[in-house]
Design a protein around this motif. Structure first.
Motif, short mmCIF file in Angstrom:
data_model
loop_
_atom_site.label_atom_id
_atom_site.label_comp_id
_atom_site.label_asym_id
_atom_site.label_seq_id
_atom_site.Cartn_x
_atom_site.Cartn_y
_atom_site.Cartn_z
N ASN A 1 8.66 133.45 124.37
CA ASN A 1 9.12 132.38 123.13
C ASN A 1 8.82 132.60 121.87
O ASN A 1 9.60 132.08 120.89
CB ASN A 1 9.04 130.83 123.78
CG ASN A 1 9.88 130.37 125.01
OD1 ASN A 1 10.57 131.37 125.24
ND2 ASN A 1 9.38 129.42 125.40
N ARG A 48 12.40 126.75 128.55
CA ARG A 48 11.33 125.50 128.63
C ARG A 48 11.00 125.17 129.97
O ARG A 48 11.63 125.07 130.91
CB ARG A 48 11.88 124.31 127.85
CG ARG A 48 10.97 123.09 127.55
CD ARG A 48 11.80 122.01 126.96
NE ARG A 48 13.18 121.92 126.79
CZ ARG A 48 13.76 121.22 126.12
NH1 ARG A 48 13.09 120.36 125.33
NH2 ARG A 48 15.05 121.33 125.75
N ALA A 85 14.48 131.38 124.61
CA ALA A 85 13.48 130.30 124.63
C ALA A 85 13.48 129.14 125.83
O ALA A 85 13.69 128.06 125.56
CB ALA A 85 13.28 129.60 123.48
N LEU A 128 5.74 132.09 129.19
CA LEU A 128 6.90 131.50 128.35
C LEU A 128 6.48 131.29 126.86
O LEU A 128 7.37 131.72 126.20
CB LEU A 128 7.15 130.22 128.97
CG LEU A 128 8.20 130.00 130.26
CD1 LEU A 128 8.31 128.48 130.53
CD2 LEU A 128 9.40 130.58 129.73
N LYS A 129 5.12 130.82 126.67
CA LYS A 129 4.80 130.97 125.12
C LYS A 129 4.86 132.19 124.57
O LYS A 129 5.31 132.53 123.52
CB LYS A 129 3.55 130.22 125.15
CG LYS A 129 2.98 129.82 123.93
CD LYS A 129 1.42 129.13 123.94
CE LYS A 129 1.10 128.81 122.69
NZ LYS A 129 -0.37 128.09 122.51
N LYS A 160 13.23 135.51 122.57
CA LYS A 160 12.94 134.50 121.71
C LYS A 160 14.17 133.44 121.49
O LYS A 160 13.72 132.34 121.36
CB LYS A 160 12.35 135.21 120.17
CG LYS A 160 11.74 134.16 119.43
CD LYS A 160 11.53 134.81 118.01
CE LYS A 160 10.73 133.82 117.03
NZ LYS A 160 10.42 134.48 116.02
#
Length: 161
Positions: free
Chosen positions: A22, A36, A34, A18-19, A31
């Motif tokens: 994102n 969470r 994003a 995810l990081k 992006k």
């Protein structure tokens, strides 16, 4: 079937993926979405994420555009399938979506993705989405088939050693 010895490692890998996404890996659309991290279960091979959208995601009716919902569901299932390969991006082969209710712009949306089955070449995934505070009401659901690439590097450095 699992690459993971423990649930914390599984959850950490999802967070790493995810990081990376994102922060722009995969382009502006990834992006913008994003997702969470909310939770994950190695036992259930499932991943729960959330997103808050804004005016950029609106359709003419003032709700989230169906194409944006599709991209959100696809990204959630794709993150889980990428995790199951140790970080190799898994392209979507096919996806079917059911829209149950209009999705408001000002609400947090939760998405839970699951692996249904897997083979040497593909994963069969599913997911459902709901609005915060209304987990009993599905707003959209999807199934997807994701290709498992051969000889591709992982987007997670620790898997390329």
């Amino acid at each position: 079937m699992s690459l993971y010895d423990s649930e914390p490692i599984f959850k950490n890998t999802i967070n790493e993926i995810l990081k990376k996404i994102n922060n722009g890996y995969g382009g502006d659309m990834c992006k913008r979405i994003a997702l969470r991290f909310e939770d994950a279960s190695l036992k259930d091979i499932a991943f729960t994420s959330s997103i808050e959208t804004g005016a950029w995601a609106a359709n003419p009716n003032g709700t989230i555009h169906g194409g944006i919902i599709a991209a959100i569901l696809d990204q959630s299932m794709g993150v889980l399938s990428t995790c199951l390969t140790g970080g190799k991006i898994t392209p979507t082969i096919s996806m079917n979506i059911s829209y149950a209710k209009p999705v408001p712009l000002d609400k947090r949306i939760f998405i839970k993705s699951h692996m249904i089955s897997g083979s040497v070449t593909m994963f069969n995934m599913s997911c459902e989405a709901w609005v915060e505070g209304k987990s009993e009401t599905t707003i959209a659901s999807a199934t997807g088939i994701y290709h498992i690439p051969k000889n591709k590097p992982s987007i997670i450095a620790s898997f390329n050693k």
